[in-house]
Design an enzyme around this catalytic site. Structure first.
Site, PDB file in Angstrom:
ATOM      1  N   CYS A   1       0.856  -1.153   0.013  1.00 41.19           N
ATOM      2  CA  CYS A   1       0.087   0.125   0.089  1.00 41.19           C
ATOM      3  C   CYS A   1       0.932   1.384  -0.056  1.00 41.19           C
ATOM      4  CB  CYS A   1      -1.072  -0.059   1.274  1.00 41.19           C
ATOM      5  SG  CYS A   1      -2.293  -1.249   1.126  1.00 41.19           S
TER       6      CYS A   1
ATOM      7  N   ILE B   1     -12.961   5.421   4.020  1.00 43.52           N
ATOM      8  CA  ILE B   1     -13.613   5.154   5.527  1.00 43.52           C
ATOM      9  C   ILE B   1     -14.626   3.972   5.020  1.00 43.52           C
ATOM     10  CG2 ILE B   1     -15.279   5.604   7.157  1.00 43.52           C
ATOM     11  CD1 ILE B   1     -13.943   8.539   6.919  1.00 43.52           C
ATOM     12  N   TYR B   2     -14.404   2.749   5.672  1.00 43.32           N
ATOM     13  CA  TYR B   2     -15.364   1.801   5.278  1.00 43.32           C
ATOM     14  C   TYR B   2     -16.883   2.042   5.815  1.00 43.32           C
ATOM     15  CZ  TYR B   2     -12.088  -1.366   3.099  1.00 43.32           C
ATOM     16  OH  TYR B   2     -11.058  -2.043   2.652  1.00 43.32           O
TER      17      TYR B   2
END
Length: 283
Positions: free
Chosen positions: A160, A222-223
């Site tokens: 990432c 943001i999940y």
């Protein structure tokens, strides 16, 4: 701290819902976020609006600098961050390149310390950058990258945070780090710590002053199952003063990091924080 909270609010205000196939969840998403950390002033970016933990993040960074490819070695440093990816990833468990329990494959530190060349040799990117900077050299390519598409199939996870670019102006060292994707409620504080600590360590072992660390995130999200806690708990809290990071001044070289440096050589002082928040983690 303010820039972290500003990014969280920006995602809530301006984000677009995206279906994430890997997790099966929706993410509220924005593209492009730029953060800065004042490493020279030792304003350690440890989140204060919830209790956060720095040791695991720095331990993982040390494992990368040592070139580790095994989750057991990371555990010995003090972090379990690679246990699941090495041992619970069904695709990786079936991969012919996996060497056995705890093996991570050719990810992160392996690429940084042993990038494979077509002729069969390897390139130690970190060593090259350290040696150049110690000699006062900045060739505009003091870059360490973990992103090797030709070997994605030989590791358990794509990086990432994938590239770190060091720049030397006079006797001051700067860092620009690039990240393709970031789970902001959970992952960003971890990533902030590593960017800050990486510049602080590199400045110390190359004999320079630390300047500013620049952190670019491409996909910040943001999940869906994190959103309520972010909106109604964390963003309702007032941030507190930034703590300080102390690194053992006896650390003078890359060889020191390779041979004897542990988490005992890092200490955070002045950390005041609100209560912890248990955000859901998406695997």
């Amino acid at each position: 701290m303010k820039q972290y909270l500003d990014l969280c609010q920006r995602i809530i205000d301006d984000g677009i819902w995206v279906d994430n196939k890997r997790t099966g969840k929706r993410c509220l998403t924005v593209i492009n976020a730029d953060l800065e950390y004042q490493v020279g002033n030792n304003e350690f970016p440890l989140i204060t609006t919830r209790k956060s933990f720095y040791k695991s993040a720095i331990a993982e960074l040390l494992g990368y600098l040592k070139g580790y490819d095994n989750a057991a070695d990371f555990r010995a440093l003090g972090t379990k961050t690679w246990d699941a990816n090495a041992n619970d990833n069904e695709v990786w468990l079936k991969n012919s390149y996996r060497k056995g329990e705890d093996d991570m494959g050719r990810v992160y530190g392996v690429q940084g310390r042993g990038w494979a060349k077509p002729d069969g040799g390897t390139i130690d990117q970190l060593k090259k950058v350290v040696e150049n900077l110690k000699n006062g050299v900045d060739d505009r390519g003091e870059i360490i990258t973990f992103y090797n598409p030709g070997e994605f199939h030989m590791g358990c996870l794509r990086p990432c945070m994938h590239t770190h670019n060091f720049s030397l102006l006079g006797d001051t060292l700067y860092l620009t780090s690039a990240q393709r994707s970031c789970d902001v409620p959970l992952g960003l504080n971890f990533n902030q710590i590593q960017v800050f600590a990486f510049l602080a360590i590199m400045a110390q072992i190359t004999g320079h002053k630390a300047g500013v660390a620049y952190h670019k995130i491409v996909n910040a999200h943001i999940y869906e199952d994190q959103l309520d806690l972010m909106k109604n708990v964390q963003l309702k809290r007032e941030p507190l003063s930034a703590p300080k990071l102390t690194i053992n001044p006896k650390i003078k070289s890359l060889e020191d990091i390779e041979t004897w440096v542990t988490m005992d050589d890092f200490e955070v002082t002045g950390y005041e924080h609100h209560d912890a928040i248990k955000y859901p983690f998406s695997v």
